[in-house]
Motif scaffolding. Structure first.
Motif, PDB file in Angstrom:
ATOM      1  N   GLN A  19       0.818  -1.228   0.000  1.00 52.35           N
ATOM      2  CA  GLN A  19       0.000   0.000   0.000  1.00 52.35           C
ATOM      3  C   GLN A  19       0.845   1.267   0.000  1.00 52.35           C
ATOM      4  O   GLN A  19       0.407   2.317  -0.450  1.00 52.35           O
ATOM      5  CB  GLN A  19      -0.934   0.022   1.210  1.00 52.35           C
ATOM      6  CG  GLN A  19      -1.997  -1.048   1.172  1.00 52.35           C
ATOM      7  CD  GLN A  19      -2.598  -1.202  -0.195  1.00 52.35           C
ATOM      8  OE1 GLN A  19      -3.025  -0.220  -0.793  1.00 52.35           O
ATOM      9  NE2 GLN A  19      -2.603  -2.404  -0.736  1.00 52.35           N
ATOM     10  N   LYS A  39       3.384   2.089  -1.736  1.00 52.73           N
ATOM     11  CA  LYS A  39       3.641   2.590  -3.099  1.00 52.73           C
ATOM     12  C   LYS A  39       2.368   3.201  -3.701  1.00 52.73           C
ATOM     13  O   LYS A  39       2.428   4.199  -4.426  1.00 52.73           O
ATOM     14  CB  LYS A  39       4.167   1.467  -3.991  1.00 52.73           C
ATOM     15  CG  LYS A  39       4.417   1.963  -5.406  1.00 52.73           C
ATOM     16  CD  LYS A  39       5.317   1.073  -6.214  1.00 52.73           C
ATOM     17  CE  LYS A  39       5.389   1.531  -7.675  1.00 52.73           C
ATOM     18  NZ  LYS A  39       5.695   2.953  -7.837  1.00 52.73           N
ATOM     19  N   VAL A  40       1.216   2.610  -3.380  1.00 50.59           N
ATOM     20  CA  VAL A  40      -0.036   3.175  -3.900  1.00 50.59           C
ATOM     21  C   VAL A  40      -0.221   4.593  -3.356  1.00 50.59           C
ATOM     22  O   VAL A  40      -0.561   5.530  -4.096  1.00 50.59           O
ATOM     23  CB  VAL A  40      -1.247   2.299  -3.513  1.00 50.59           C
ATOM     24  CG1 VAL A  40      -2.531   2.892  -4.102  1.00 50.59           C
ATOM     25  CG2 VAL A  40      -1.059   0.871  -4.011  1.00 50.59           C
ATOM     26  N   TYR A  41       0.028   4.779  -2.059  1.00 43.58           N
ATOM     27  CA  TYR A  41      -0.107   6.118  -1.478  1.00 43.58           C
ATOM     28  C   TYR A  41       0.923   7.074  -2.059  1.00 43.58           C
ATOM     29  O   TYR A  41       0.647   8.258  -2.265  1.00 43.58           O
ATOM     30  CB  TYR A  41       0.034   6.068   0.047  1.00 43.58           C
ATOM     31  CG  TYR A  41      -1.196   5.543   0.727  1.00 43.58           C
ATOM     32  CD1 TYR A  41      -2.407   6.240   0.658  1.00 43.58           C
ATOM     33  CD2 TYR A  41      -1.182   4.353   1.435  1.00 43.58           C
ATOM     34  CE1 TYR A  41      -3.549   5.757   1.268  1.00 43.58           C
ATOM     35  CE2 TYR A  41      -2.315   3.860   2.047  1.00 43.58           C
ATOM     36  CZ  TYR A  41      -3.498   4.571   1.960  1.00 43.58           C
ATOM     37  OH  TYR A  41      -4.623   4.079   2.555  1.00 43.58           O
TER      38      TYR A  41
END
Lengths: 570, 79
Positions: free
Chosen positions: A236, A238-240
């Motif tokens: 997560q 990297k998604v943020y």
């Protein structure tokens, strides 16, 4: 250097330092606020009167530039909800307060005159500087002048015109690491409380200060390393980094829970124009001052913030967050990121909560004050707020007041505070949180969208919400951003070791600590609200959400009242 | 059977025309969400991907029907 309580009295314009009372020692951030309110203010006091206090308190882990763990909690009795309020923000205020040795700054009293002041804090102590020249200024201009006056290395917490006019949608803006005043302690009208104290800004000059001492530096470094490794390894993160919170829009839309046209629909047919993918692609295409990955606090490795640029590549607003996309975008049927960013910047400059103002404008549409999709009219209404016209003052009081004044029934509020961008009919666990949180409807009090449950089934949602509320209250007490929890979740005992290394405390496992901190915080908050006059009747969603189906799922909020009343029976 | 897929955020696929976010996938009858993810090469952990079908989250064992439109996205929260 041990941490102290700094007490600023606006009646006498004095600042004194005090030792930390024993019962406050293990509390900080969100948990310390209700403790101070219970100990020091009459719970039934007027939130905008002389007996309310405004508290700034960094969380337990703040002070060491540990990634995503330097948040500042601001609190007091909320003029919007009438109950306890904690609103937290990133930026640099928390870090600098701790570097001055401040565990909590308590601002109290009734101003002796009608002048505006800056409260200046440094190693020399605190003082009140006249600031009438800043009155009426938006936060961008006011912050620029303050930085010129006090130097570029200070932290600043300040209010805009809305706070000065005691509007209950007003928050308190904090500088980010790039000195942009956009990290807002937004919710609950704390900007109005600061306005009643006649403080335009709190300026924190930490030069000569230092990070608090560590009881066990070696353990601290070891625990820090484990936490950072876990945080970096979680998918997560990297998604943020790449998308920030805006990636939530498609998930919420997928569940039919996006606020659309004043919470009358749960799915938005124009979402592709304003979702996280569009945001990222637009920023990358325009380049210039835009940035898809921006840190709001020094040392943050997640960098979930962003900077949205104009077509010419000039910075418009930083950050553009999911909640604003939801409340100011789909909720108003405004399907242009440029328009949303323009309105976001204006709301920031006024110093208002974009959730509360977005919801207020949604209700204003139903009142006939604007049409859905009309961003220019929304901008005109914000100018009414800035000028303090009667209409602007009504809007500035938030969605509940707009609904009452204009006779609108579909008003999305709990305890007087606007519901954030998750329609509780289609995400029922979050609905339980909105209904029962001592904070009122709040996106930081315990979201459940990520849980692997059927969000439309009312069964089990109270239990789900309870767990989320306890966890969030704990992280807000640590001063940790919710996104740090992905790292801590992989190694909860890093929390135990960080606290032990900093304070020498031995508090059990990381899981125990989160559970204890969260429960203690919620217990104190509920005790304050009960003393302020709240009952189970306040722990309800608006009635219309229990009878008006939400397309396309046609869900209503049907979690039984006994489940709501049992959330805190643990 | 053919199912339709919408991909979001980090699950979008790079292409010369920009990130690709719509796919139609031919799968054997009775295929599951897990089969679809395997075909697309998406790591099958709850931390990597959430599948939403008809406004409900569906698990890896859910059997797909012809013409289903599935949303695949990274499961984040917060705002």
């Amino acid at each position: 250097m041990s941490l102290k309580i700094w007490r600023a009295n606006v009646s006498h314009r004095t600042v004194v330092t005090e030792p930390v009372p024993q019962s406050w020692e293990r509390l900080a951030g969100r948990a310390l606020i209700p403790r101070i309110l219970l100990d020091e203010i009459p719970p039934t006091c007027d939130p905008l009167g002389p007996f309310n206090k405004l508290v700034f308190t960094p969380g337990l882990l703040v002070g060491h530039m540990l990634s995503s763990c330097d948040r500042i909690s601001v609190g007091g009795k909320s003029p919007l909800t009438g109950g306890v309020k904690e609103s937290n923000a990133g930026g640099t205020t928390g870090l600098k307060l701790v570097h001055l040795g401040i565990k909590a700054l308590i601002i109290e009293g009734e101003p002796a005159d009608e002048g505006w002041y800056v409260l200046h804090l440094s190693t020399a102590g605190g003082r009140f500087d006249p600031a009438d020249d800043l009155a009426g200024l938006g936060v961008h201009e006011a912050a620029a002048r303050l930085l010129e006056r006090y130097g570029k290395d200070v932290a600043i917490a300040l209010i805009g015109p809305a706070g000065e006019m005691r509007m209950t949608s007003a928050g308190i803006q904090n500088l980010d690491k790039d000195r942009v005043p956009s990290r807002i302690a937004a919710r609950g009208g704390l900007g109005a409380v600061m306005g009643t104290k006649r403080l335009k800004a709190v300026v924190v000059d930490a030069s000569g200060g230092s990070a608090p001492p560590l009881a066990d530096p070696q353990l601290y470094q070891e625990a820090k390393k484990r936490y950072l490794k876990a945080l970096l390894s979680h998918p997560q993160t990297k998604v943020y980094t790449d998308y920030g919170t805006s990636a939530v829009a498609v998930m919420c839309n997928g569940f039919g829970a996006l606020p659309v046209r004043n919470f009358s629909l749960g799915q938005y047919d124009a979402l592709d124009k304003i979702n996280g993918d569009a945001l990222r692609d637009t920023i990358l295409a325009r380049d210039g001052e835009g940035d898809t990955s921006h840190a709001c606090m020094p040392g943050c490795i997640i960098r979930s913030s962003n900077c949205f640029p104009s077509p010419e590549g000039k910075a418009v607003v930083s950050p553009l967050e999911y909640e604003t996309i939801g409340l100011v975008g789909s909720n108003l049927d405004i399907d242009s990121l440029d328009d949303i960013a323009m309105l976001n910047r204006e709301m920031n400059d006024l110093g208002v909560d974009t959730i509360e103002m977005g919801a207020a404008l949604g209700v204003a549409v139903e009142a006939g004050l604007m049409e859905f999709g009309d961003a220019q009219r929304a901008m005109e209404l914000l100018q009414e707020v800035r000028q303090g016209t009667p209409l602007g003052r009504i809007l500035g009081q938030g969605a509940a007041t707009v609904g009452r004044v204009f006779g609108v029934r579909r008003v999305p509020v709990v305890k007087g505070q606007a519901i954030s961008a998750y329609d509780p009919r289609a995400i029922k666990g979050t609905g339980v949180t909105y209904a029962t949180s001592p904070q009122g409807a709040d996106h930081t009090a315990g979201l459940t969208i990520r849980a692997n449950v059927d969000h439309l089934d009312p069964k089990g949602q109270a239990e789900l919400s309870r767990g989320a509320q306890i966890k969030m209250a704990a992280y807000d007490t640590l001063g940790a951003c919710v996104f740090s929890s992905f790292g801590f979740a992989l190694d909860l005992d890093a929390i135990r070791d960080l606290l032990k290394a900093q304070y020498g405390w031995d508090l059990g496992t990381g899981e125990d600590i989160l559970d204890q901190l969260g429960r203690e915080t919620l217990k104190l908050e509920r005790a304050f609200n009960q003393a302020a006059g709240f009952t189970a009747a306040d722990d309800r969603l608006p009635e219309w959400m229990t009878v008006e189906p939400l397309p396309p799922t046609n869900a209503v909020f049907d979690v039984p009242e006994e489940d709501l009343d049992g959330v805190f029976n643990w | 059977m053919v199912v339709h897929v919408r991909l979001y955020a980090t699950l979008r696929r790079p292409s010369p025309d920009g990130p690709q976010n719509r796919l139609s996938v031919d799968l054997p009858d009775g295929a599951t969400v897990s089969d679809l993810l395997a075909r697309l090469g998406i790591e099958q952990s709850a931390d990597h991907v959430m599948a939403i079908l008809n406004h409900r989250r569906v698990g890896p064992d859910h059997r797909l029907q012809p013409e289903d439109e599935l949303h695949l996205l990274p499961p984040i929260s917060g705002g």
